[in-house]
Design an enzyme around this catalytic site. Structure first.
Site, short mmCIF file in Angstrom:
data_model
loop_
_atom_site.label_atom_id
_atom_site.label_comp_id
_atom_site.label_asym_id
_atom_site.label_seq_id
_atom_site.Cartn_x
_atom_site.Cartn_y
_atom_site.Cartn_z
N LYS B 88 24.18 36.45 24.62
CA LYS B 88 24.89 36.51 25.74
C LYS B 88 23.90 35.96 26.85
O LYS B 88 22.75 36.35 26.65
CB LYS B 88 25.01 38.19 26.07
CG LYS B 88 25.94 38.18 27.49
CD LYS B 88 26.22 39.66 27.77
CE LYS B 88 27.24 40.10 28.63
NZ LYS B 88 27.23 41.52 28.67
N SER B 163 32.36 42.45 29.10
CA SER B 163 32.02 41.08 29.77
C SER B 163 31.13 40.07 28.72
O SER B 163 30.87 38.96 29.12
CB SER B 163 30.72 41.43 30.87
OG SER B 163 29.73 42.13 30.27
N SER B 187 31.20 46.64 27.55
CA SER B 187 31.11 45.37 27.40
C SER B 187 30.80 44.66 26.02
O SER B 187 30.99 43.44 25.80
CB SER B 187 30.37 44.55 28.31
OG SER B 187 30.83 44.77 29.56
#
Lengths: 97, 504
Positions: B88, B163, B187
């Site tokens: 990420k 996310s 997330s």
């Protein structure tokens, strides 16, 4: 949160908002905070706030000695990240005439 | 079978290997690290334009891979030998840009790598590149990215969740062997559920947050996103443990999760099922059904299953948003256009004072969900509202945490929905609505309480054929129970490991 409070808060956050955002945020945050207000129904008398989630559960937290550590070898690299610099200093646009 | 034929067969099947099987092929020299990296780079080339999951490829990847291949003897005992991992874009990587999904960090190249990255590399993994995400990890749809939304590989009209949406879509589409996400309020777990992956949020403090761009520091934890339970156990083992550079990281010993991972013998194990009605929101019939399926399975294996009431759960969404936005407003104050990151060019007129300089830069650099949350957090912390919001929320946080601790004195495991439904369409749940926040109803509690939680695929919706995961929550530092029970679900329900057919 009304429009006046939003303007004050945006100022505290050093955040400029567009007119559209002002209108949108005022409406949206009104609904959201109205919902959030339900927390007031919980009796929290004598309850300490919890910041570190393992407080009182995990005693094995270890803090390092309170000694300054420098990153001198990274100085040039860190300065290079700046949008503008002058020698060893950060440069910002002139803000007074 | 001739060697050539065997190699061809291995390469056709690369997507179906578990991580420890891939490392074993590399150790035996049946596969080179460079070939494996090239395999994924080719897939990124082929599929990423339609998914928008990967933002940046590591420019040194092939050289790094070659170096490992050349010195294989030196590296051969490493647990993640040659495993290509996508991160990420919230993990700082020296030499590869780190954007956090934001325009304000569009061209930011960190002078150091996150501890997670250092440990992955030390364990033999190679960093393939960086994934799209909701800006500063704020969101559950991956629609809040300065670099455009990510599309769910199972159906591109749907979101992958967020996310860590890019990290999830990338693993589901086979663009990497595994990925890393971060979980502040769900997330890792929610996108894992939306994309048919295993996603773990470890106990707060298991994994160092050093070099992980902060959203809400008392809630953030990094976690793996993988195709199967064993892969998650292996990665988490490699990145966990005390780090001097993060004082909240725990000195608790890191167990050999993978080695000890066995389909849980759950005879007489007490398992609680969270009472969904108390969350002030309702789950789709498919989600309810998936939980029933898991309940039936666990009962058939001899578990003592009971419904568990957590009435304070209906406060978890407000408490989470009040605390996380407060912390975010402080954490994001550093983006001011002076030391790094984006700075407005003040084309129209030069700023009259320094304050104007900051607010114009922040106006142009941050997206609208980030602005909304900074405003919310600043408001909660401002004079006159601190006691009513931030302090009150922190007090209720203790009540929630203590309630869970009490539950785990009676139950070994708690089972709950991950999200309210399967993935939703790109048009649904627009940012800034209360509904978009209520999606997090079942995931935020584990973050508030610091508990480990895992999302494991359970089934597919009969309505839209999209995957549904269930959430397992365990006592502090008991990730082993999560892995073992998830392995049982993996073996019995057989939803784990499935990919969209066009990507196989």
């Amino acid at each position: 949160m009304d429009k006046k409070e939003l303007i004050k808060t945006a100022h505290l956050a050093r955040l400029k908002l567009s007119e559209k955002e002002h209108l949108e945020f005022t409406d949206q945050l009104k609904v959201i905070f109205e919902y959030f207000k339900r927390i007031s129904s919980i009796d929290t008398k004598d309850t300490l706030p919890l910041v570190y989630p393992l407080d009182g559960v995990e005693s094995m937290i270890s803090l390092r000695e309170d000694k300054v550590q420098t990153m001198k070898e990274k100085k040039a690299e860190l300065l290079d990240l700046a949008p503008e610099r002058l020698g060893n200093e950060y440069k910002v646009p002139p803000v007074v005439d | 079978m001739s060697t050539k034929c065997l190699l061809w067969w291995i390469k056709m099947d690369l997507l179906n290997y578990k991580l420890h099987e891939l490392t074993s092929l590399i150790r035996k020299k049946a596969l080179s690290v460079k070939e494996l990296c090239q395999f994924y780079m080719d897939r990124i080339e082929k599929y990423n334009s339609e998914l928008n999951a990967v933002l940046t490829i590591n420019p040194d990847i092939l050289q790094t891979a070659e170096n490992i291949d050349k010195n294989l003897n030196q590296y051969k005992d490493l647990p993640l030998l040659g495993i290509p991992i996508l991160l990420k874009d919230v993990f700082c990587t020296k030499g590869i840009r780190t954007t956090a999904g934001s325009k304000i960090l569009e061209n930011f190249i960190s002078p150091y790598s996150a501890e997670v990255v250092r440990r992955l590399e030390k364990a033999g993994a190679v960093i393939l590149g960086k994934c799209n995400q909701d800006e500063f990890a704020m969101g559950n749809s991956n629609k809040n990215s300065a670099f455009g939304p990510v599309y769910n590989p199972w159906n591109k009209k749907y979101v992958p969740g967020g996310s860590s949406g890019g990290s999830a879509a990338a693993v589901a589409a086979g663009l990497c062997a595994a990925s890393m996400g971060t979980d502040t309020g769900g997330s890792v777990r929610q996108p894992a559920s939306f994309c048919n992956l295993v996603g773990v949020k470890p106990t707060y403090g298991r994994v160092s947050r050093y070099g992980m761009i902060a959203y809400a520091s008392s809630l953030d934890q990094a976690g793996p996103m993988t195709m199967c339970v064993e892969d998650s156990a292996l990665i988490l083992e490699s990145i966990s443990g005390k780090d001097e550079k993060d004082s909240t990281s725990s000195i608790k010993e890191v167990p050999k999760w993978l080695h000890n991972c066995q389909s849980q013998n759950i005879k007489n194990m007490k398992i609680g099922f969270l009472n969904k009605e108390e969350a002030n929101t309702s789950c789709s019939p498919e989600v309810v059904q998936s939980l029933e399926q898991v309940k039936t399975l666990l009962q058939s294996k001899g578990a003592l299953v009971e419904d568990v009431s957590v009435p304070i759960m209906n406060m978890s969404v407000p408490v989470y948003y009040l605390i996380s936005t407060s912390e975010a407003s402080s954490n994001l104050a550093r983006y001011d256009g002076v030391r790094y990151g984006y700075r407005s060019d003040f084309q129209n007129k030069k700023p009259d004072h320094l304050e104007e300089f900051y607010s114009q830069t922040r106006k142009e650099g941050f997206g609208s969900e980030v602005k909304r949350r900074i405003i919310m957090g600043t408001y909660c912390l401002s004079s006159g509202y601190y006691d009513e919001y931030y302090n009150k929320a922190s007090q209720i946080r203790r009540i929630i945490r203590d309630h869970f601790v009490k539950i785990f004195s009676k139950y070994s495991l708690l089972i709950a929905p991950v999200s309210l439904s399967t993935a939703f369409s790109l048009e649904e749940n627009p940012a800034g609505t209360l509904e978009s926040y209520l999606i997090d109803s079942f995931t935020v509690s584990a973050n508030l309480a610091g508990l480990p939680a895992l999302s494991v695929p359970a089934c597919f919706s009969s309505a839209n054929q999209l995957p549904i995961g269930v959430q397992l929550i365990a006592s502090h530092f008991d990730e082993q129970t999560l892995f073992n029970t998830a392995l049982l679900i993996q073996e019995e329900l057989k939803a784990v490991g499935k990919r969209p057919s066009y990507l196989v």
